[in-house]
Design a protein around this motif. Structure first.
Motif: not given
Length: 232
Positions: A105-129
């Motif tokens: 389902s496209p809604s599942e795709l969007v949910a997974r995309v959002k989850a991985h983006l959020a995780r990646y953002e936390r990781l990259t922000s941690g590296k910057e800090k």
């Protein structure tokens, strides 16, 4: 605005994915050929890549391998019509972050995309800090790469040289699945005596030192049939 690259040769599917993602505020680029998709992936500034496995000119597995080989840690979501576990295992082993089987389902795709983006953002922000990038910290575990120091909840943990190198390699590539053979080659070297079973022994010893419950690890996760990953 987050930039998403879709590498998919079935235009109807690619456009459906694009429409749903754009309706949720993402900017989407579509590429139908594998070789051109790889070129864009390596040359662009995308936040996530949705990658079909079966593509003309170059398949998704090879694209994923080259993306990771270039040091690009952007989240990669593999998509395929095949249902065999071997394809999932192979994709994760090459560094993909997730795997979806058509139809979905496209809604599942969007949910997974959002989850991985959020995780990646936390990781990259941690590296910057962390400034120079020599510190890795997550859930009570702290690795100081300059001092070759590891702490769990402020208590220093004594690791052997190989245990430390293994932990740093995994933690420096969070959520990436490493095959045992690759870990052995990268930590022990191509000409080392022994085999990939050495990795299993060291992972067990490492877990005994850093995990609260080694039988239910929160840091180093086993991906059955493939290898291990540092779970974030």
């Amino acid at each position: 605005m987050k930039e998403i690259l879709i590498i998919e040769d079935e235009l109807a599917i690619a456009e459906l994915e694009r429409d749903y993602l754009e309706s949720h505020g993402f900017s989407v680029t579509i590429e139908s050929r594998g070789d051109e998709g790889l070129r864009k992936a390596l040359g662009g500034h995308f936040h996530l890549i949705i990658l079909d496995v079966m593509l003309p000119k170059m398949d998704g597995f090879e694209i994923c391998r080259q993306i990771r080989g270039a040091g690009n840690e952007v989240p990669v979501l593999l998509v395929t019509s095949k249902k065999e576990d071997i394809d999932k295992i192979r994709g994760l082993g090459l560094g993909a972050d997730d795997y979806m089987t058509k139809p979905f389902s496209p809604s599942e795709l969007v949910a997974r995309v959002k989850a991985h983006l959020a995780r990646y953002e936390r990781l990259t922000s941690g590296k910057e800090k962390s400034g120079s990038g020599h510190l890795i910290g997550i859930r009570g575990l702290l690795i100081d790469k300059e001092a070759r120091l590891v702490k769990i909840n402020e208590a220093e943990v004594m690791l052997t040289s190989k245990e430390y190198d293994l932990l740093v390699l995994l933690a420096s590539h969070p959520n990436r699945v490493f095959e045992k053979e690759e870990l052995f080659q990268r930590i022990w070297g191509m000409d080392s005596n022994g085999d990939a079973a050495t990795v299993t022994v060291h992972i067990r010893r490492l877990r005994e030192k850093i995990e609260h419950d080694p039988s239910n690890p929160q840091y180093i996760e086993t991906i059955w049939g493939v290898g291990y990953r540092f779970k974030v």
